[in-house]
Design an enzyme around this catalytic site. Structure first.
Site, PDB file in Angstrom:
ATOM      1  N   VAL A  76      19.436 -15.280 -39.419  1.00 26.09           N
ATOM      2  CA  VAL A  76      20.137 -16.001 -40.474  1.00 26.09           C
ATOM      3  C   VAL A  76      19.164 -16.171 -41.629  1.00 26.09           C
ATOM      4  O   VAL A  76      18.050 -16.677 -41.443  1.00 26.09           O
ATOM      5  CB  VAL A  76      20.603 -17.380 -39.951  1.00 26.09           C
ATOM      6  CG1 VAL A  76      21.277 -18.175 -41.055  1.00 26.09           C
ATOM      7  CG2 VAL A  76      21.545 -17.197 -38.762  1.00 26.09           C
ATOM      8  N   CYS A  77      19.571 -15.754 -42.825  1.00 25.57           N
ATOM      9  CA  CYS A  77      18.708 -15.886 -43.994  1.00 25.57           C
ATOM     10  C   CYS A  77      18.431 -17.362 -44.256  1.00 25.57           C
ATOM     11  O   CYS A  77      19.353 -18.157 -44.445  1.00 25.57           O
ATOM     12  CB  CYS A  77      19.365 -15.253 -45.214  1.00 25.57           C
ATOM     13  SG  CYS A  77      18.388 -15.481 -46.712  1.00 25.57           S
ATOM     14  N   ILE A  78      17.161 -17.725 -44.267  1.00 21.83           N
ATOM     15  CA  ILE A  78      16.795 -19.128 -44.398  1.00 21.83           C
ATOM     16  C   ILE A  78      17.207 -19.711 -45.744  1.00 21.83           C
ATOM     17  O   ILE A  78      17.695 -20.842 -45.814  1.00 21.83           O
ATOM     18  CB  ILE A  78      15.291 -19.348 -44.116  1.00 21.83           C
ATOM     19  CG1 ILE A  78      14.978 -20.841 -44.030  1.00 21.83           C
ATOM     20  CG2 ILE A  78      14.432 -18.638 -45.144  1.00 21.83           C
ATOM     21  CD1 ILE A  78      13.616 -21.143 -43.449  1.00 21.83           C
ATOM     22  N   ALA A  81      20.936 -20.213 -45.714  1.00 21.83           N
ATOM     23  CA  ALA A  81      21.271 -21.251 -44.740  1.00 21.83           C
ATOM     24  C   ALA A  81      20.973 -22.645 -45.294  1.00 21.83           C
ATOM     25  O   ALA A  81      21.800 -23.555 -45.192  1.00 21.83           O
ATOM     26  CB  ALA A  81      20.513 -21.022 -43.440  1.00 21.83           C
TER      27      ALA A  81
END
Length: 130
Positions: A76-78, A81
């Site tokens: 998940v792209c931080i 997110a």
């Protein structure tokens, strides 16, 4: 064939279901998925707080199950997110938020993971987006 899959749309979008079905078909066909990368609204698929109506398919749950049972790399792209309030324990603590909502098997990481996946894969398949 080795695939990297990037998902840019929410779990309620048709493209999210198509991405899930593509991933299942690729794996069933003997192909490999080097990484699933969730970006933009796609990060909502990783949230432990997504609740689907009873008469709808719970795509977020199906993603979680696929990643767990097939031992896939679900990233998940931080940045995406954090913008959308999807936090693991470390980020909830760091930003002094009351709760985390990113359960295992998901991992927060940067866009470099998508770049690396593109280098490792024969094909990068993208679903959703504007």
């Amino acid at each position: 064939m080795k695939f990297a899959i990037a998902l840019f749309s929410s779990p309620s979008a048709p493209s999210s279901r198509r991405a899930l079905r593509f991933a299942e078909a690729a794996l069933d066909g003997g192909h490999d998925i080097v990484r699933l990368f969730f970006y933009g609204d796609g990060v909502h698929s990783a949230s432990g707080n997504v609740v689907s109506p009873q008469d709808e398919t719970d795509v977020a749950r199906q993603w979680r199950e696929l990643i767990s049972t097939r031992q896939l790399d679900g990233v998940v792209c931080i940045a995406a997110a954090l913008r959308r309030g999807v936090l693991d324990e470390a980020e909830a603590l760091r930003y002094q938020r009351q709760a985390a909502n990113l359960p295992a098997p998901w991992v927060l990481s940067g866009l470099g993971q998508l770049h690396e996946a593109a280098q490792l894969a024969d094909r990068v398949i993208c679903f959703g987006g504007d």
